[in-house]
Every structure is written in C-alpha cells, then in structure tokens.
Scaffold this motif. Structure first.
Motif, PDB file in Angstrom:
ATOM      1  N   LYS A   1       0.815  -1.216   0.000  1.00  0.00           N
ATOM      2  CA  LYS A   1       0.000   0.000   0.000  1.00  0.00           C
ATOM      3  C   LYS A   1       0.852   1.272   0.000  1.00  0.00           C
ATOM      4  O   LYS A   1       0.377   2.352  -0.350  1.00  0.00           O
ATOM      5  CB  LYS A   1      -0.928   0.009   1.218  1.00  0.00           C
ATOM      6  N   ASP A   2       2.125   1.148   0.406  1.00  0.00           N
ATOM      7  CA  ASP A   2       3.008   2.311   0.491  1.00  0.00           C
ATOM      8  C   ASP A   2       4.018   2.398  -0.645  1.00  0.00           C
ATOM      9  O   ASP A   2       4.703   3.406  -0.786  1.00  0.00           O
ATOM     10  CB  ASP A   2       3.798   2.288   1.819  1.00  0.00           C
ATOM     11  N   ARG A   3       4.136   1.345  -1.439  1.00  0.00           N
ATOM     12  CA  ARG A   3       5.236   1.275  -2.403  1.00  0.00           C
ATOM     13  C   ARG A   3       5.240   2.409  -3.422  1.00  0.00           C
ATOM     14  O   ARG A   3       6.282   2.980  -3.723  1.00  0.00           O
ATOM     15  CB  ARG A   3       5.207  -0.071  -3.137  1.00  0.00           C
ATOM     16  N   PHE A   4       4.066   2.716  -3.970  1.00  0.00           N
ATOM     17  CA  PHE A   4       4.032   3.761  -4.995  1.00  0.00           C
ATOM     18  C   PHE A   4       4.490   5.094  -4.423  1.00  0.00           C
ATOM     19  O   PHE A   4       5.278   5.813  -5.044  1.00  0.00           O
ATOM     20  CB  PHE A   4       2.638   3.893  -5.597  1.00  0.00           C
ATOM     21  N   ASP A   5       4.013   5.425  -3.228  1.00  0.00           N
ATOM     22  CA  ASP A   5       4.387   6.696  -2.611  1.00  0.00           C
ATOM     23  C   ASP A   5       5.883   6.740  -2.296  1.00  0.00           C
ATOM     24  O   ASP A   5       6.551   7.752  -2.527  1.00  0.00           O
ATOM     25  CB  ASP A   5       3.593   6.923  -1.320  1.00  0.00           C
ATOM     26  N   VAL A   6       6.414   5.641  -1.768  1.00  0.00           N
ATOM     27  CA  VAL A   6       7.839   5.589  -1.430  1.00  0.00           C
ATOM     28  C   VAL A   6       8.683   5.645  -2.695  1.00  0.00           C
ATOM     29  O   VAL A   6       9.680   6.373  -2.777  1.00  0.00           O
ATOM     30  CB  VAL A   6       8.173   4.311  -0.626  1.00  0.00           C
ATOM     31  N   TRP A   7       8.263   4.868  -3.698  1.00  0.00           N
ATOM     32  CA  TRP A   7       8.983   4.879  -4.982  1.00  0.00           C
ATOM     33  C   TRP A   7       8.987   6.281  -5.586  1.00  0.00           C
ATOM     34  O   TRP A   7      10.026   6.774  -6.039  1.00  0.00           O
ATOM     35  CB  TRP A   7       8.309   3.891  -5.938  1.00  0.00           C
ATOM     36  N   SER A   8       7.825   6.932  -5.584  1.00  0.00           N
ATOM     37  CA  SER A   8       7.709   8.276  -6.148  1.00  0.00           C
ATOM     38  C   SER A   8       8.612   9.263  -5.403  1.00  0.00           C
ATOM     39  O   SER A   8       9.306  10.077  -6.023  1.00  0.00           O
ATOM     40  CB  SER A   8       6.246   8.741  -6.082  1.00  0.00           C
ATOM     41  N   ALA A   9       8.608   9.175  -4.065  1.00  0.00           N
ATOM     42  CA  ALA A   9       9.462  10.067  -3.272  1.00  0.00           C
ATOM     43  C   ALA A   9      10.932   9.839  -3.596  1.00  0.00           C
ATOM     44  O   ALA A   9      11.712  10.788  -3.736  1.00  0.00           O
ATOM     45  CB  ALA A   9       9.207   9.844  -1.782  1.00  0.00           C
ATOM     46  N   LEU A  10      11.318   8.570  -3.733  1.00  0.00           N
ATOM     47  CA  LEU A  10      12.722   8.248  -4.006  1.00  0.00           C
ATOM     48  C   LEU A  10      13.171   8.726  -5.377  1.00  0.00           C
ATOM     49  O   LEU A  10      14.207   9.393  -5.497  1.00  0.00           O
ATOM     50  CB  LEU A  10      12.939   6.736  -3.905  1.00  0.00           C
ATOM     51  N   VAL A  11      12.421   8.383  -6.430  1.00  0.00           N
ATOM     52  CA  VAL A  11      12.892   8.734  -7.773  1.00  0.00           C
ATOM     53  C   VAL A  11      12.857  10.241  -7.991  1.00  0.00           C
ATOM     54  O   VAL A  11      13.742  10.802  -8.648  1.00  0.00           O
ATOM     55  CB  VAL A  11      12.094   7.990  -8.869  1.00  0.00           C
ATOM     56  N   ASN A  12      11.861  10.923  -7.423  1.00  0.00           N
ATOM     57  CA  ASN A  12      11.825  12.377  -7.549  1.00  0.00           C
ATOM     58  C   ASN A  12      12.979  13.013  -6.782  1.00  0.00           C
ATOM     59  O   ASN A  12      13.589  13.986  -7.257  1.00  0.00           O
ATOM     60  CB  ASN A  12      10.491  12.926  -7.047  1.00  0.00           C
ATOM     61  N   TYR A  13      13.277  12.481  -5.620  1.00  0.00           N
ATOM     62  CA  TYR A  13      14.410  12.982  -4.837  1.00  0.00           C
ATOM     63  C   TYR A  13      15.724  12.728  -5.573  1.00  0.00           C
ATOM     64  O   TYR A  13      16.556  13.635  -5.712  1.00  0.00           O
ATOM     65  CB  TYR A  13      14.439  12.298  -3.472  1.00  0.00           C
ATOM     66  N   ILE A  14      15.925  11.497  -6.056  1.00  0.00           N
ATOM     67  CA  ILE A  14      17.176  11.145  -6.721  1.00  0.00           C
ATOM     68  C   ILE A  14      17.433  12.030  -7.931  1.00  0.00           C
ATOM     69  O   ILE A  14      18.502  12.653  -8.058  1.00  0.00           O
ATOM     70  CB  ILE A  14      17.173   9.652  -7.140  1.00  0.00           C
ATOM     71  N   PHE A  15      16.462  12.109  -8.826  1.00  0.00           N
ATOM     72  CA  PHE A  15      16.673  12.874 -10.047  1.00  0.00           C
ATOM     73  C   PHE A  15      16.663  14.381  -9.795  1.00  0.00           C
ATOM     74  O   PHE A  15      17.412  15.129 -10.424  1.00  0.00           O
ATOM     75  CB  PHE A  15      15.624  12.495 -11.098  1.00  0.00           C
ATOM     76  N   GLY A  16      15.822  14.814  -8.860  1.00  0.00           N
ATOM     77  CA  GLY A  16      15.757  16.250  -8.563  1.00  0.00           C
ATOM     78  C   GLY A  16      17.028  16.771  -7.930  1.00  0.00           C
ATOM     79  O   GLY A  16      17.582  17.797  -8.356  1.00  0.00           O
ATOM     80  N   VAL A  17      17.528  16.073  -6.914  1.00  0.00           N
ATOM     81  CA  VAL A  17      18.745  16.525  -6.227  1.00  0.00           C
ATOM     82  C   VAL A  17      19.957  16.376  -7.138  1.00  0.00           C
ATOM     83  O   VAL A  17      20.836  17.247  -7.167  1.00  0.00           O
ATOM     84  CB  VAL A  17      18.960  15.750  -4.916  1.00  0.00           C
TER      85      VAL A  17
END
Length: 225
Positions: A138-154
C-alpha cells in the motif's frame, strides 16, 4: 587501375553508431547541447554527415541515444551480485548522482522524455528493491515516487550548481557567500538558518544526498505493520 588515395583528414574505416554516440557525449560534456550539431559531429569524426545519418535520424534521436548510454553505464556500475536491497538502492542513487555530476546536460534530456529506456531501467530497479526490502504494497508507490523524484531532482540541482560554479565562482565561494548572508539574518526570526549556516561551506553534497535516501527508506520501513 590503381585506387585513388583517400582525402587527407577523412576517415577510412567504417563508422559505428557507438562511435557516433561517444563523440556526441564528448561534445555535450565540453560544449553543451546547443553545440551538438551534425556538422560539428562530422568534423570531430572526420566523416560526412551522410555517414552519421545512416545510423542516427536526427538530433533528438542522438540525444536520446547519448542519454540512454550514460544511464545504462551508471546502472551497470551499480550492479553487484548479492547486494542487499537497501545497499542496492543507495548504489543506484549514487550512480545516478555521479552520472549527472559528470554529464550535467542529461538532467534536461531525461525531464523532456521520462519514458526513455535508461529512465525506465532506474524506475524498475528502484521499485524492485522496495519490494525486496519489504515496503508494504500500500506504500510502495508513494515511497517509490518520493525516491525517484528525490534522486533525479537533487542530482539535477547538484549538476546545475556545478555548472554555475564553472561560470566563474567555485562551489566553496557560493556556499560561503550564502552562509555569510544567513549568519547576518535576525537570529530571533531565523534561528534554524543561523544554526546550519556554519555547516554550509564544508558539507559534502554526496554524503548529504545519501543521507536523504536513508531518511526516506527509514520512514518507509517504520510504516511496516
């Protein structure tokens, strides 16, 4: 009948797509996206533009091939057999961060076409490790989204800062100026900025980046039932 001698400066061996992509990356790294034209590429490769068009249809396709090549190389560098999921995510994130640092132009290319093969490889690799790590479905999409946006954004922001530093000011100069400005703020209104101002000039961008990865993963795992 004897063969005519090859014209001076002209390539005599067959040109490959890999050679074209490597030459394009060299131009992009040294001069930027605007400098990449089939004319400059032809000059660098000592060939005619027709030989390049045989492999690559246009500049957009060339930029895509160059971007995918770099991301694929980063993913290969992050591959270690039997690596634990959390360590694998950190390795993938670090590889992307370093790729952006070495090739600042790829951030813009990936944002223009998030469906590129290289981008999809990173997306899938991160998501698969979250499953293995035990992040609840139930949390995977949100965690995945936070991670990939953080990785590419930073990673993109760090690369942009490096590019600005090359335009005349070092990273240390820019951070020192910012830290001094924060130190002069009213401490009663900006107590936190006063506190962290002393950490700005000497902090390690890569270490801070990885600390953010750990914070996201720690938060995700705390939500497990």
């Amino acid at each position: 009948m004897s063969k005519k001698p090859a014209r001076a400066g002209r390539r005599t061996e067959a040109l490959t797509k890999a050679q074209i992509v490597e030459a394009a990356i060299a131009i992009l790294d040294s001069e930027g996206v605007a400098a990449l034209t089939f004319r400059t590429l032809s000059t660098r490769l000592a060939t005619g533009s027709g030989a390049i068009y045989w492999h690559i249809a246009n500049k957009e396709e060339l930029l895509g091939a160059a971007t995918d090549h770099i991301v694929a190389a980063a993913m290969d560098a992050a591959k270690v057999p039997n690596r634990k999921p959390r360590e694998a995510i950190r390795a993938i994130a670090t590889a992307v961060f370093d790729a952006f640092d070495a090739h600042p132009w790829i951030g813009g290319q990936l944002s223009l076409a998030p469906g590129r093969t290289g981008m999809l490889q990173v997306f899938e690799a991160i998501g698969g490790r979250l499953v293995a790590l035990g992040v609840p479905a139930k949390d995977r999409f949100d965690v995945w989204s936070a991670l990939v946006n953080y990785i590419f954004g930073v990673a993109a922001q760090n690369a942009d800062n490096a590019r600005r530093a090359e335009e005349g000011r070092t990273r240390e100069d820019m951070l020192g100026t910012l830290a001094e400005a924060w130190g002069q703020l009213d401490a009663s209104q900006f107590p936190f900025l006063h506190e962290v101002a002393v950490q700005l000039p000497g902090h390690d961008d890569r270490e801070q980046f990885l600390a953010g990865i750990d914070l996201i993963l720690d938060g995700a795992l705390e939500r497990r039932p």
